[in-house]
Scaffold this active site. Structure first.
Site, mmCIF file in Angstrom:
data_model
loop_
_atom_site.group_PDB
_atom_site.id
_atom_site.type_symbol
_atom_site.label_atom_id
_atom_site.label_comp_id
_atom_site.label_asym_id
_atom_site.label_seq_id
_atom_site.Cartn_x
_atom_site.Cartn_y
_atom_site.Cartn_z
ATOM 1 N N GLU A 150 35.903 46.944 34.875
ATOM 2 C CA GLU A 150 36.474 46.314 33.673
ATOM 3 C C GLU A 150 35.583 46.530 32.450
ATOM 4 O OE1 GLU A 150 37.321 42.203 34.495
ATOM 5 O OE2 GLU A 150 39.114 42.667 35.655
ATOM 6 N N GLU A 238 43.355 45.347 40.408
ATOM 7 C CA GLU A 238 42.967 43.943 40.559
ATOM 8 C C GLU A 238 43.971 43.062 39.828
ATOM 9 O OE1 GLU A 238 38.817 42.897 39.727
ATOM 10 O OE2 GLU A 238 39.525 41.020 38.828
#
Length: 319
Positions: A150, A238
């Site tokens: 991320e 995710e």
């Protein structure tokens, strides 16, 4: 050269590596070695430095019994992860990957960039790590490489694209055609930025989008639709059905809306996370002290919802 059109997405296929074999990307769609569109569905570990007990062969077998054909190994770089104890954490990552492989599952090795924000901060370490991973697993059809979890804290798509151009050759030196996932800015939400300038020169590249259903709703769904419609191959590596901080209340309506959307585009997805951590995004209740043999009663609200999703796509092994 022109990209071949993606085959029509199909779900309810199920099956692991023995059924689907080597994966590739055709147009926007993940496909198996037979050329059929395939969706992978599964769970992510939590940080393997904290919860390695849920990455054993037995624990991962339970996820397969519930209908998963993919397991993601979340190898944090910071927070006591790889950068702190590289030999120990790499050993844990290998063990988790081998456990998934033994269960006939696809497995993502996730370079879990988070607090450091910009993946370029440790790109030299990442290049060495992925070269070793690719050398170790190039002969397996199971492994998918996620090169940055991320990107955040101001990291731009230009930053991420430069990082990818540095790291991808380390993988391709040993593994010529495995699927590689590239994170997108703003905690892997800005797939629209990747559309403007995707990575070129390599096949079998996909871009990640992450969502948490109680926080991320129509705006992010529209961003996904626009990017996919523009030709970007997307992989949801995710997601959770609670708030983005891992807590708050689960939002079943939003979660179901997301799954319907992903299935309509043939997009694979991985739910965060297989652990008994005392937070809403954990798939087991805090009271569950088992590390395998999980029953329905051991599952959290998110876990019970995910069980329903997975078993709607395949015939479960368990009753």
């Amino acid at each position: 050269p022109a990209v071949s059109p993606a085959p029509t997405p199909t779900v309810k296929t199920g099956g692991g590596v023995s059924k689907h074999g080597k994966l590739h990307v055709q147009g926007t769609q993940l496909c198996d070695e037979h050329g059929a569109a395939v969706e992978l569905h599964g769970m992510s570990s939590h940080g393997i430095q904290w919860f390695p007990q849920y990455t054993t062969k037995q624990a991962i077998a339970n996820t397969a019994a519930y209908g998963a054909n993919l397991f993601r190994v979340a190898m944090y770089t910071g927070e006591g992860g790889y950068l702190s104890s590289p030999a120990q954490i790499k050993k844990a990552a290998y063990a988790a990957m081998d456990a998934a492989i033994e269960n006939d599952m696809y497995v993502i090795i996730d370079w879990h960039v988070l607090n450091e924000g910009n993946p370029n901060r440790y790109s030299d370490v990442a290049k060495t790590f992925f070269a070793k991973m690719a050398q170790q697993y190039a002969s397996y059809n199971n492994v998918i490489y996620e090169v940055c979890n991320e990107p955040c804290n101001g990291a731009t798509w230009g930053d991420v694209k430069f990082y990818a151009s540095e790291v991808i050759p380390s993988i391709r030196s040993y593994d010529k055609d495995a699927v590689i996932l590239i994170g997108t800015p703003n905690w892997s939400q800005d797939v629209d930025e990747a559309v403007k300038g995707p990575v070129t020169g390599y096949d079998n590249i996909m871009y990640t989008l992450h969502f948490y259903a109680a926080t991320n709703k129509e705006d992010l769904q529209n961003k996904l639709k626009s990017a996919a419609d523009a030709g970007l191959p997307i992989f949801v590596s995710e997601f959770g059905i609670c708030s983005a901080d891992g807590n708050g209340q689960v939002d079943i309506d939003s979660a179901n809306s997301w799954i319907s959307l992903l299935d309509s585009y043939g997009i694979s997805y991985v739910c965060w996370n297989l652990s008994n951590k005392d937070e809403k995004s954990a798939l087991l209740t805090p009271a569950c002290d088992k590390t395998s043999g999980f029953t329905y009663e051991d599952l959290s609200d998110e876990g019970k919802w995910l069980y329903g999703v997975l078993t709607s796509h395949v015939t479960p092994v368990l009753n």
